[in-house]
Design a protein around this motif. Structure first.
Motif, PDB file in Angstrom:
ATOM      1  N   ASP A  36      49.966  53.876  31.804  1.00  0.00           N
ATOM      2  CA  ASP A  36      48.668  53.641  31.166  1.00  0.00           C
ATOM      3  C   ASP A  36      48.782  52.600  30.061  1.00  0.00           C
ATOM      4  N   LEU A  37      49.920  52.589  29.349  1.00  0.00           N
ATOM      5  CA  LEU A  37      50.111  51.592  28.300  1.00  0.00           C
ATOM      6  C   LEU A  37      50.239  50.189  28.892  1.00  0.00           C
ATOM      7  N   ASP A  38      50.895  50.080  30.036  1.00  0.00           N
ATOM      8  CA  ASP A  38      50.970  48.783  30.714  1.00  0.00           C
ATOM      9  C   ASP A  38      49.572  48.312  31.101  1.00  0.00           C
ATOM     10  N   ARG A  39      48.750  49.232  31.582  1.00  0.00           N
ATOM     11  CA  ARG A  39      47.366  48.881  31.913  1.00  0.00           C
ATOM     12  C   ARG A  39      46.628  48.359  30.679  1.00  0.00           C
ATOM     13  N   GLN A  40      46.812  49.031  29.550  1.00  0.00           N
ATOM     14  CA  GLN A  40      46.145  48.580  28.327  1.00  0.00           C
ATOM     15  C   GLN A  40      46.617  47.180  27.919  1.00  0.00           C
ATOM     16  N   GLY A  41      47.914  46.925  28.035  1.00  0.00           N
ATOM     17  CA  GLY A  41      48.430  45.599  27.715  1.00  0.00           C
ATOM     18  C   GLY A  41      47.884  44.537  28.649  1.00  0.00           C
ATOM     19  N   ARG A  42      47.822  44.863  29.946  1.00  0.00           N
ATOM     20  CA  ARG A  42      47.266  43.943  30.925  1.00  0.00           C
ATOM     21  C   ARG A  42      45.782  43.675  30.637  1.00  0.00           C
ATOM     22  N   ASP A  43      45.051  44.737  30.333  1.00  0.00           N
ATOM     23  CA  ASP A  43      43.628  44.574  30.041  1.00  0.00           C
ATOM     24  C   ASP A  43      43.410  43.644  28.848  1.00  0.00           C
ATOM     25  N   ARG A  44      44.226  43.812  27.799  1.00  0.00           N
ATOM     26  CA  ARG A  44      44.085  42.958  26.627  1.00  0.00           C
ATOM     27  C   ARG A  44      44.381  41.500  26.990  1.00  0.00           C
ATOM     28  N   PHE A  45      45.427  41.299  27.763  1.00  0.00           N
ATOM     29  CA  PHE A  45      45.775  39.943  28.202  1.00  0.00           C
ATOM     30  C   PHE A  45      44.643  39.319  29.007  1.00  0.00           C
ATOM     31  N   VAL A  46      44.106  40.054  29.964  1.00  0.00           N
ATOM     32  CA  VAL A  46      43.034  39.531  30.812  1.00  0.00           C
ATOM     33  C   VAL A  46      41.818  39.167  29.965  1.00  0.00           C
ATOM     34  N   SER A  47      41.469  40.009  28.992  1.00  0.00           N
ATOM     35  CA  SER A  47      40.299  39.713  28.159  1.00  0.00           C
ATOM     36  C   SER A  47      40.517  38.445  27.355  1.00  0.00           C
ATOM     37  N   TRP A  48      41.715  38.244  26.831  1.00  0.00           N
ATOM     38  CA  TRP A  48      42.011  37.022  26.082  1.00  0.00           C
ATOM     39  C   TRP A  48      41.913  35.788  26.987  1.00  0.00           C
ATOM     40  N   CYS A  49      42.427  35.908  28.207  1.00  0.00           N
ATOM     41  CA  CYS A  49      42.384  34.765  29.120  1.00  0.00           C
ATOM     42  C   CYS A  49      40.951  34.423  29.504  1.00  0.00           C
ATOM     43  N   GLU A  50      40.141  35.430  29.762  1.00  0.00           N
ATOM     44  CA  GLU A  50      38.742  35.170  30.105  1.00  0.00           C
ATOM     45  C   GLU A  50      37.994  34.555  28.923  1.00  0.00           C
ATOM     46  N   GLU A  51      38.302  35.003  27.708  1.00  0.00           N
ATOM     47  CA  GLU A  51      37.704  34.392  26.524  1.00  0.00           C
ATOM     48  C   GLU A  51      38.086  32.920  26.404  1.00  0.00           C
ATOM     49  N   ALA A  52      39.286  32.564  26.909  1.00  0.00           N
ATOM     50  CA  ALA A  52      39.751  31.173  26.861  1.00  0.00           C
ATOM     51  C   ALA A  52      39.230  30.352  28.033  1.00  0.00           C
ATOM     52  N   GLY A  53      38.351  30.942  28.836  1.00  0.00           N
ATOM     53  CA  GLY A  53      37.735  30.206  29.927  1.00  0.00           C
ATOM     54  C   GLY A  53      38.508  30.230  31.231  1.00  0.00           C
ATOM     55  N   CYS A  54      39.485  31.094  31.348  1.00  0.00           N
ATOM     56  CA  CYS A  54      40.300  31.156  32.563  1.00  0.00           C
ATOM     57  C   CYS A  54      39.668  32.081  33.602  1.00  0.00           C
ATOM     58  N   THR A  55      39.941  31.785  34.857  1.00  0.00           N
ATOM     59  CA  THR A  55      39.585  32.669  35.960  1.00  0.00           C
ATOM     60  C   THR A  55      40.811  33.497  36.322  1.00  0.00           C
ATOM     61  N   VAL A  56      40.655  34.807  36.367  1.00  0.00           N
ATOM     62  CA  VAL A  56      41.791  35.704  36.556  1.00  0.00           C
ATOM     63  C   VAL A  56      41.769  36.304  37.955  1.00  0.00           C
ATOM     64  N   THR A  57      42.921  36.234  38.643  1.00  0.00           N
ATOM     65  CA  THR A  57      43.086  36.891  39.930  1.00  0.00           C
ATOM     66  C   THR A  57      44.361  37.738  39.886  1.00  0.00           C
ATOM     67  N   VAL A  58      44.432  38.730  40.765  1.00  0.00           N
ATOM     68  CA  VAL A  58      45.578  39.640  40.821  1.00  0.00           C
ATOM     69  C   VAL A  58      46.028  39.750  42.268  1.00  0.00           C
ATOM     70  N   ASP A  59      47.328  39.642  42.501  1.00  0.00           N
ATOM     71  CA  ASP A  59      47.814  39.721  43.882  1.00  0.00           C
ATOM     72  C   ASP A  59      48.170  41.162  44.246  1.00  0.00           C
ATOM     73  N   ALA A  60      48.669  41.345  45.464  1.00  0.00           N
ATOM     74  CA  ALA A  60      48.853  42.679  46.023  1.00  0.00           C
ATOM     75  C   ALA A  60      49.987  43.470  45.384  1.00  0.00           C
ATOM     76  N   VAL A  61      50.824  42.812  44.584  1.00  0.00           N
ATOM     77  CA  VAL A  61      51.887  43.540  43.879  1.00  0.00           C
ATOM     78  C   VAL A  61      51.585  43.632  42.387  1.00  0.00           C
ATOM     79  N   GLY A  62      50.400  43.182  41.982  1.00  0.00           N
ATOM     80  CA  GLY A  62      49.986  43.314  40.593  1.00  0.00           C
ATOM     81  C   GLY A  62      50.284  42.132  39.711  1.00  0.00           C
ATOM     82  N   ASN A  63      50.843  41.054  40.262  1.00  0.00           N
ATOM     83  CA  ASN A  63      51.031  39.846  39.462  1.00  0.00           C
ATOM     84  C   ASN A  63      49.669  39.283  39.073  1.00  0.00           C
TER      85      ASN A  63
END
Length: 409
Positions: A36-63
């Motif tokens: 769950d902590l990894d999920r929280q870290g990932r969520d924070r990262f994704v939100s920062w990237c989207e704020e920076a104008g990035c498009t976020v995708t996730v592959d089948a192994v979670g990269n």
């Protein structure tokens, strides 16, 4: 290009904020892969990237891939990245620094209105540490075809939980195919995880390649018997034999010299009773060397010497190959861009070989790759006391920005 500026204070604030997710009382981080902590870290990262104008995708192994578009969308992306998962008693910077430095490059390019011809991808690789699901570097390994997706998804942790199920549970089992992501180049900034740069007074390491590694699991079998009535001359003590083998493992690296390393990291003795002579011992072995021929020599020495000890003491030895990757040189032109940036900026630097495994090592099998090291205090890593200087973090990020811009243009 030397005038390109990054915001070192913003980079440091991001590092410190991310360190609160899974922060430990001793100042480190415990954020094991797919918890769950990894999920929280990932969520924070994704939100920062989207704020920076990035498009976020996730592959089948979670990269995770966060894309900043370029002028030419048909060009393969110039990539940066590392990982967000940690050891159980990990630090605030191992892996995380490379991800946050990449994010700061994107933010700074946005601030300065810098456009690139090629898109930029910032990558978070799944389960680099291997602390929960072993072996390490599973996300990058799957992406580069080292492991099949089915194999990775079916790996289980010590509690029997399946990687694929945990990936789905935290919401990061993506639909993008795990292989085939077009990458023109890959840069990874990282703490050194060793003492060389600090001890020699350098502010940055230009990583020319990575040591080869071979991991083994050794099982020594003797005979359990009572610690009192069994005479010493009649014992088949698996633990005493294993102790001699462990000493032999250390002696191999000392004899080879140079950058050779040999380590026994885990030991399990059975039946684990204080008045029973151990009948079975299992332990791990880690051999490393930047010279492929010397690593092969170390492998041969290991097999011969451990077998001789087992034979002399009437024990049975099973030595299983667990995991390996070869000595890996990085792309000379990308390495040169890192070196050139450090020279232009007046940063005291030296060439260095990575003693640790990184996602960059797998990526380098298919994609031109380079790494940047910054010093860590006392060479400590995989330790809650792991620490770096903000000035070093900023310097490494600035060099990363230079090298990425030169490549993406």
């Amino acid at each position: 290009m030397a005038e390109l500026r990054i915001d070192g204070d913003r980079l440091w604030r991001s590092l410190m904020e991310l360190a609160t997710i899974g922060g430990t009382p001793k100042g480190g981080v415990c954020r094991l892969a797919l918890t769950d902590l990894d999920r929280q870290g990932r969520d924070r990262f994704v939100s920062w990237c989207e704020e920076a104008g990035c498009t976020v995708t996730v592959d089948a192994v979670g990269n995770i891939f966060a894309r900043r578009p370029g002028r030419n969308p048909d060009r393969a992306a110039v990539c940066m990245g590392s990982h967000l998962d940690t050891q159980p008693t990990g630090g605030r910077f191992d892996g995380i620094y490379g991800v946050m430095a990449g994010l700061e490059v994107i933010r700074s390019f946005n601030d300065l209105g810098i456009e690139t011809d090629a898109p930029l991808d910032l990558v978070v690789w799944t389960n680099e540490e291997g602390a929960r699901f072993s072996p390490p570097m599973l996300g990058s390994g799957a992406a580069m075809g080292v492991f099949t997706l089915d194999h990775v998804l079916d790996i289980r942790d010590t509690d029997g939980l399946r990687l694929g199920d945990e990936l789905e549970r935290i919401g990061y089992k993506g639909s993008v195919p795990v292989t085939g992501h077009a990458m023109a180049a890959y840069f990874e900034a990282h703490i050194e995880q060793g003492p060389v740069l600090e001890a020699e007074g350098y502010d940055l390491g230009v990583v020319t390649g990575a040591q080869g590694q071979r991991w083994y699991e050794a099982t020594v079998t003797g005979r359990e018997s009572h610690a009192g009535p069994t005479p010493m001359r009649m014992r088949r003590d698996a633990l005493a034999g294993a102790a001699l083998m462990i000493e032999a493992v250390e002696a191999i690296a000392l004899e080879i010299g140079g950058d050779a390393c040999s380590t026994v990291g885990r030991i399990l003795a059975q039946p684990d009773s204080r008045n029973v002579i151990p009948g079975r011992v299992w332990f791990t072995i880690d051999l490393r060397n930047p010279d492929a021929e010397q690593l092969t020599r170390m492998d041969a020495m290991l097999r011969i010497r451990l077998a001789a000890i087992a034979d002399k003491r009437g024990l049975t030895l099973e030595l299983a190959d667990f995991w390996a990757f070869p000595t890996t040189p990085f792309a000379p032109d990308l390495v040169a861009r890192v070196r050139d940036s450090a020279e232009r900026r007046g940063i005291r630097h030296r060439d260095i070989v990575s003693g640790a495994g990184h996602d960059a090592v797998y990526v380098a099998r298919k994609v031109p790759t380079a790494m940047i090291f910054i010093p860590c205090e006392g060479g400590l890593s995989h330790n809650e006391a792991e620490n770096i200087q903000p000035s070093h973090a900023a310097a490494g990020c600035a060099v990363l920005a230079d090298a990425v811009l030169a490549t993406a243009r």
